[in-house]
Design an enzyme around this catalytic site. Structure first.
Site, PDB file in Angstrom:
ATOM      1  N   CYS A 193       0.809  -1.227   0.000  1.00 51.69           N
ATOM      2  CA  CYS A 193       0.000   0.000   0.000  1.00 51.69           C
ATOM      3  C   CYS A 193       0.847   1.284   0.000  1.00 51.69           C
ATOM      4  O   CYS A 193       1.445   1.631  -0.997  1.00 51.69           O
ATOM      5  CB  CYS A 193      -0.959  -0.033   1.183  1.00 51.69           C
TER       6      CYS A 193
ATOM      7  N   HIS B 225      -3.982  -5.746   1.574  1.00 51.23           N
ATOM      8  CA  HIS B 225      -3.864  -5.988   3.009  1.00 51.23           C
ATOM      9  C   HIS B 225      -4.528  -7.334   3.283  1.00 51.23           C
ATOM     10  O   HIS B 225      -4.918  -8.037   2.387  1.00 51.23           O
ATOM     11  CB  HIS B 225      -4.589  -4.892   3.797  1.00 51.23           C
TER      12      HIS B 225
END
Lengths: 436, 251
Positions: free
Chosen positions: B95, B196
């Site tokens: 991310c 994630h």
């Protein structure tokens, strides 16, 4: 005139709901708000309005404040069922006002969703705002904590009422500086307790000073990022404390404020913070300390928030945990209890829970104290099983079941003490399965 | 005893969305096989690390505001990081860290936060909250010729452009951009992704691919990893793949 008719229709609708035996939740408020989003302006309030907001602890604190006022013989209007967005609060008001918008009460006490404080109190008076804590919570729904805090900070810039703040949460205490002209800021705190630590044990926010970006220094952590902190650069964190809890004894379930001992029904550090906030709040309204003392000694919540029950003779403690800190607080209570126990963790990923379950990795499952078996369930039973296994808990003692009924059956095969943790949409189905 | 050295970047800042779990999963799968693991955290104010000294470098995602603070710190190590990438040190970037290794990040106000400029992609935030890429993701990944499905969860506003070597092909959910077909960035020794979950928790095959890659490089051999008990992981994958892939392609 328009508002008069809106209220009239809502009163009739409410009557219909009552006849059908329905509570209605935020239904009335939803319709009324859609007909007139400015309706909050219409109400005539002649009593103090108190609001409680936070990530965790809103319902408990709100209900305890209401409970103390009621114990003092006051008439309280409050959203005790936890409908805490603008429509839920509006529903509560609509049920308790006259057709001309007069609300007959000595106190209005509302828990308000963190995101909705500026919405509700744009056009509605507010006398006292209590802010407990800010933690990461359903990031996929709510976004980052910082965005939320900035919104409340903006609202507070022009607010001059009482502001009761947790001085041990750097994300909360900073709001005391939002309006330098407001002289009605009251900080509360809890003295270091037995399980406080020098290192942060659980995921938390607020590592940097919100004013100068310097890394904050902690003397100790109570839980998550709640603790005694200070900015070494600008001295942020050094506040005068209005109410401080001392002599915290979780085994005896007691603490002291202003040298008065309070016996309570809860046994976690997190609840002590909530209850000190309650004491700070009601003391601003000159409630007799004996009344507070006796009210707090009786106050309980029977809705799966640290609910203690006996199921077929087996002691069972149930707690809602919809974010890492909520779960960590539950596990703290479990670890501070030396008895042998079994744990059930029910994890759903429905829309209201947040679709993202990665927050379970922010739960500290290390070194569970005397836990002999863990059953997992919910739509993400396997995710939580993997999480617990990876923390080092023996995989052969973990049993995942997608089916909640099977999970509960397996849990009650023994008479060992049970701890049950369930997230938002999992809580009521779990209670139902436990026949509560 | 074999050992892997992991450099864990900004564990106290890039710590949102449970990315820390990736380190836990790596540690778990290494230790179960009797391989020692040394995890060195590095954050602002610590002694400068030499990235070449490690077998694996990991960094996760964080809050926007804090990410700005650390970008200034990380850029000090640009040359050292470049060298380590070229030397074959494995980089796993999630991310925010994925974005930081690109050319730049342009925020909603149009401010440009320079990246490390190690990889050729760049990221621009979009103002439209509806186009924030939030949701479960399944991608098809090719790990040294072996096809596997990787499951995770995305939550990012930034849209990443100019990725020529993506990590995987999107089967469900969003990719580098809103409704993009491709997800992440993949080089021989670099995986950068928005996933994630944490990423490695539901993807043991991917975790073992990374472990094997690091061990093979370090000990110059073609190691065969001892299989582990993945009952929960397999049940989890079956449940989620059934759930996500039986639906329409886009949620």
């Amino acid at each position: 005139m328009k508002n008069f008719f809106i209220i009239l229709i809502m009163k009739i609708l409410n009557l219909c709901l009552k006849i059908c035996g329905k509570h209605g939740g935020n239904f009335l408020g939803k319709i009324a708000y859609s007909w007139n989003p400015n309706i909050f302006k219409y109400f005539k309030v002649h009593c103090p309005v108190i609001a409680v907001t936070a990530t965790n602890g809103k319902t408990m604190t709100n209900n305890a404040i209401g409970y103390v006022f009621k114990s003092a013989g006051k008439k309280v209007v409050s959203n005790i069922e936890g409908n805490n967005m603008e429509t839920g609060i509006l529903s509560t008001i609509l049920k308790n006002c006259s057709l001309t918008g007069k609300i007959k009460a000595d106190y209005l006490v509302f828990e308000v969703d963190e995101g909705y404080v500026p919405v509700v109190f744009k056009d509605f008076p507010l006398s006292t705002l209590v802010i407990l804590d800010f933690f990461r919570d359903q990031l996929d729904r709510n976004g980052e904590v910082e965005t939320l805090i900035l919104k409340i900070n903006e609202f507070l810039k022009t607010y001059n009422g009482n502001l009761i703040l947790n001085t041990d949460d750097p994300n909360v205490a900073r709001l005391g500086k939002a309006n330098p002209d407001n002289k009605n800021i009251y900080y509360f705190s809890v003295e270091k307790y037995d399980f406080a630590s020098l290192e942060q044990k659980e995921a938390g926010e607020g590592k940097f000073c919100p004013f100068c970006n310097t890394r904050l220094e902690y003397e100790y952590y109570q839980y998550s990022h709640i603790g005694k902190f200070r900015c070494p650069n600008c001295d942020y964190g050094n506040n005068e404390i209005y109410k401080l809890a001392t002599n915290v004894n979780l085994k005896e379930r007691s603490f002291k404020v202003d040298d008065i001992t309070y016996k309570i029904r809860f046994n976690s550090i997190y609840n002590i913070y909530n209850l000190v906030a309650v004491i700070a709040c009601v003391s601003l309204y000159n409630i007799d300390t004996n009344v507070i003392k006796s009210a707090l000694s009786n106050f309980v919540l029977n809705n799966g928030r640290l609910e203690e029950v006996s199921i077929n003779g087996v002691p069972t403690i149930i707690n809602l945990a919809k974010n890492p800190t909520g779960s960590n607080v539950s596990l703290r209570i479990l670890n501070e209890d030396d008895d042998e126990k079994e744990l059930l963790f029910v994890l759903n990923d429905n829309l209201a829970d947040g679709l993202d379950v990665s927050w379970i990795w922010d739960i500290n499952f290390d070194n569970l104290n005397n836990v002999t078996k863990i059953v997992t369930s919910g739509t993400r039973a396997y995710d939580i099983a993997i999480r617990i296994k990876t923390s080092g808990f023996d995989a052969s003692k973990i049993e995942p079941y997608l089916d909640l009924h099977e999970a509960v059956e397996s849990l009650y095969k023994t008479n060992t003490k049970k701890y049950v943790i369930a997230n938002y949409t999992a809580l009521q189905p779990t209670r139902k399965e436990l026949k509560l | 005893m074999k050992e892997l050295k992991i450099l864990y970047l900004y564990p106290d800042i890039l710590e949102l969305y449970g990315d820390f779990g990736n380190i836990q999963v790596l540690k778990y799968r290494l230790e179960k096989r009797g391989i020692n693991v040394e995890i060195t955290p590095y954050s602002i104010g610590d002694n400068p690390p030499n990235f070449n000294d490690y077998d694996l470098v990991f960094a996760g995602g964080g809050a926007d505001q804090e990410q700005g603070i650390l970008a200034k710190d990380l850029i000090k190590y640009k040359d050292n990081i470049k060298e380590a990438v070229n030397n074959g040190v494995f980089f796993l970037l999630i991310c925010g860290a994925y974005q930081l290794f690109g050319k730049y990040y342009k925020d909603v106000e149009g401010n440009i936060i320079p990246g490390l400029d190690i990889f050729p992609y760049y990221t621009e935030a979009i103002n439209d909250r509806k186009k924030r890429c939030i949701g479960n993701i399944v991608i098809d990944v090719n790990l040294d010729g072996k096809e596997t499905k990787v499951i995770g969860f995305g939550n990012h506003g930034g849209q990443t452009y100019d990725v020529n070597t993506p990590f995987g092909k999107v089967l469900y959910g969003n990719g580098n951009k809103f409704r993009d077909e491709m997800e992440g960035f993949f080089l021989k020794n670099v995986i950068a992704t928005y996933l994630h979950g944490p990423l490695l928790s539901k993807n043991p095959e991917l975790t073992d691919f990374i472990i094997k890659h690091c061990l093979d490089r370090k000990y110059n051999e073609n190691i065969i990893l001892e299989p582990l008990d993945d009952v929960f992981e397999n049940l989890c994958r079956k449940q989620l793949l059934d759930r996500f892939l039986s639906k329409e392609k886009k949620p």
